[in-house]
Design a protein around this motif. Structure first.
Motif, PDB file in Angstrom:
ATOM      1  N   TYR A  32       0.972 -12.440  -5.880  1.00  0.00           N
ATOM      2  CA  TYR A  32       1.737 -11.210  -5.675  1.00  0.00           C
ATOM      3  C   TYR A  32       3.239 -11.479  -5.816  1.00  0.00           C
ATOM      4  O   TYR A  32       3.960 -10.716  -6.471  1.00  0.00           O
ATOM      5  N   CYS A  33       3.706 -12.571  -5.215  1.00  0.00           N
ATOM      6  CA  CYS A  33       5.133 -12.926  -5.316  1.00  0.00           C
ATOM      7  C   CYS A  33       5.522 -13.200  -6.759  1.00  0.00           C
ATOM      8  O   CYS A  33       6.604 -12.811  -7.209  1.00  0.00           O
ATOM      9  N   ALA A  34       4.632 -13.886  -7.491  1.00  0.00           N
ATOM     10  CA  ALA A  34       4.922 -14.178  -8.900  1.00  0.00           C
ATOM     11  C   ALA A  34       4.974 -12.893  -9.719  1.00  0.00           C
ATOM     12  O   ALA A  34       5.847 -12.724 -10.587  1.00  0.00           O
ATOM     13  N   ASP A  35       4.062 -11.950  -9.440  1.00  0.00           N
ATOM     14  CA  ASP A  35       4.051 -10.688 -10.184  1.00  0.00           C
ATOM     15  C   ASP A  35       5.264  -9.823  -9.842  1.00  0.00           C
ATOM     16  O   ASP A  35       5.718  -9.033 -10.676  1.00  0.00           O
ATOM     17  N   LEU A  36       5.781  -9.969  -8.620  1.00  0.00           N
ATOM     18  CA  LEU A  36       6.993  -9.250  -8.235  1.00  0.00           C
ATOM     19  C   LEU A  36       8.248  -9.894  -8.805  1.00  0.00           C
ATOM     20  O   LEU A  36       9.332  -9.334  -8.708  1.00  0.00           O
ATOM     21  N   GLN A  37       8.079 -11.103  -9.369  1.00  0.00           N
ATOM     22  CA  GLN A  37       9.213 -11.896  -9.868  1.00  0.00           C
ATOM     23  C   GLN A  37      10.210 -12.188  -8.750  1.00  0.00           C
ATOM     24  O   GLN A  37      11.433 -12.127  -8.933  1.00  0.00           O
ATOM     25  N   MET A  38       9.664 -12.533  -7.597  1.00  0.00           N
ATOM     26  CA  MET A  38      10.501 -12.902  -6.460  1.00  0.00           C
ATOM     27  C   MET A  38      11.123 -14.280  -6.708  1.00  0.00           C
ATOM     28  O   MET A  38      10.436 -15.201  -7.131  1.00  0.00           O
ATOM     29  N   ASP A  73       0.813  -1.217   0.000  1.00  0.00           N
ATOM     30  CA  ASP A  73       0.000   0.000   0.000  1.00  0.00           C
ATOM     31  C   ASP A  73       0.845   1.266   0.000  1.00  0.00           C
ATOM     32  O   ASP A  73       0.534   2.234  -0.702  1.00  0.00           O
ATOM     33  N   GLN A  74       1.924   1.270   0.789  1.00  0.00           N
ATOM     34  CA  GLN A  74       2.661   2.497   1.023  1.00  0.00           C
ATOM     35  C   GLN A  74       3.898   2.678   0.144  1.00  0.00           C
ATOM     36  O   GLN A  74       4.277   3.812  -0.157  1.00  0.00           O
ATOM     37  N   LYS A  75       4.538   1.594  -0.250  1.00  0.00           N
ATOM     38  CA  LYS A  75       5.847   1.711  -0.903  1.00  0.00           C
ATOM     39  C   LYS A  75       5.899   1.130  -2.318  1.00  0.00           C
ATOM     40  O   LYS A  75       6.298   1.814  -3.255  1.00  0.00           O
ATOM     41  N   ILE A  76       5.535  -0.140  -2.460  1.00  0.00           N
ATOM     42  CA  ILE A  76       5.730  -0.795  -3.761  1.00  0.00           C
ATOM     43  C   ILE A  76       4.658  -0.369  -4.760  1.00  0.00           C
ATOM     44  O   ILE A  76       4.951   0.017  -5.884  1.00  0.00           O
ATOM     45  N   ARG A  77       3.382  -0.480  -4.358  1.00  0.00           N
ATOM     46  CA  ARG A  77       2.249  -0.080  -5.189  1.00  0.00           C
ATOM     47  C   ARG A  77       2.297  -0.728  -6.573  1.00  0.00           C
ATOM     48  O   ARG A  77       2.144  -0.055  -7.601  1.00  0.00           O
ATOM     49  N   LEU A  78       2.518  -2.041  -6.568  1.00  0.00           N
ATOM     50  CA  LEU A  78       2.528  -2.792  -7.827  1.00  0.00           C
ATOM     51  C   LEU A  78       1.123  -2.875  -8.414  1.00  0.00           C
ATOM     52  O   LEU A  78       0.935  -2.748  -9.622  1.00  0.00           O
ATOM     53  N   TYR A  79       0.138  -3.094  -7.544  1.00  0.00           N
ATOM     54  CA  TYR A  79      -1.248  -3.223  -7.983  1.00  0.00           C
ATOM     55  C   TYR A  79      -1.994  -1.897  -7.839  1.00  0.00           C
ATOM     56  O   TYR A  79      -1.619  -1.043  -7.031  1.00  0.00           O
ATOM     57  N   LYS A  80      -3.068  -1.781  -8.601  1.00  0.00           N
ATOM     58  CA  LYS A  80      -4.028  -0.704  -8.351  1.00  0.00           C
ATOM     59  C   LYS A  80      -4.743  -0.995  -7.031  1.00  0.00           C
ATOM     60  O   LYS A  80      -4.773  -2.134  -6.563  1.00  0.00           O
TER      61      LYS A  80
END
Length: 227
Positions: A44-50, A14-21
């Motif tokens: 979420y981890c997959a979308d971050l490519q962790m 919510d505060q820092k990464i803001r990958l998603y809407k």
């Protein structure tokens, strides 16, 4: 704690990464519904490519590092006071990430997959704990090789006996935070070890100087008698 971990992940997003809407973060908001939250977290981890990590602590460390990197890239100028004066080389006015670092006497791409896999395998053979940053893991490997496998360590007697129970001592460092007490004990022991190594080097230097001064040798051929 699972709920605290889920709350932390949601706060970072919510505060820092803001990958998603905002509307796409709904699954991460189901903190009280473990199944729904877990499904959202895996995506979420997959979308971050962790990369594949073993524990929640390692995953959290990676996500925090990613958030810090994004925070820096948002406004690099505010960090100029703590950055080195000479940064990475520039190309067409833009910063170019330096992927090749000097290792020993050659040039190695430390982000290459084969290099990372080699570090992981070597660490596994030496029982070095996993760390999200493979370069820190490589430093631990180098330290073990230096202390246990170097020529200077061949004549060293192995340490035997019962390990010191530093986690059960009466000298509580942080009574209000047991989770902080253990790493503080470890850091204190590492500091004591560093001081002992320093004292050893000082003693070796004193002995070397004494060997030069305590038993001087004279050359009588250089002496003169009378005029």
């Amino acid at each position: 704690d699972r709920k605290e971990f889920a709350s932390t992940i949601l706060w970072i997003e919510d505060q820092k990464i803001r990958l998603y809407k905002i509307e796409d973060r709904e699954m991460l908001r189901h903190i009280d519904n473990p199944k729904t939250w877990e499904e959202g977290y895996v995506k979420y981890c997959a979308d971050l490519q962790m990369p594949a990590l073993e524990s929640q602590q390692e995953q959290l460390a990676w996500i925090l590092s990613h958030a810090v990197r994004l925070e820096f890239l948002d406004d690099p100028e505010q960090f100029e006071s703590i950055n080195s004066k000479t940064g990475p080389p520039k190309s067409n006015g833009k910063q170019v990430p330096v992927k090749v670092q000097s290792i020993f006497d050659g040039k190695i791409n430390v982000q290459d997959k084969a290099f990372i896999d080699g570090v992981r395998q070597l660490a596994s053979k030496l029982n070095v704990p996993h760390h999200p940053n493979h370069l820190l893991q490589l430093e631990a490997v180098a330290r073990i090789v230096h202390e246990r496998l170097s020529p200077a360590s061949k004549g060293r007697q192995p340490i035997v006996g019962t390990p010191f129970p530093f986690d059960k001592g009466n000298d509580i460092i942080s009574a209000n935070d047991p989770a902080l007490d253990l790493p503080m004990r470890i850091l204190r022991l590492l500091q004591i070890q560093s001081l002992r190594q320093l004292q050893t080097h000082i003693n070796e230097t004193i002995v070397a100087v004494q060997n030069l001064t305590a038993n001087p040798k004279t050359d009588t051929k250089l002496g003169k008698v009378g005029r």
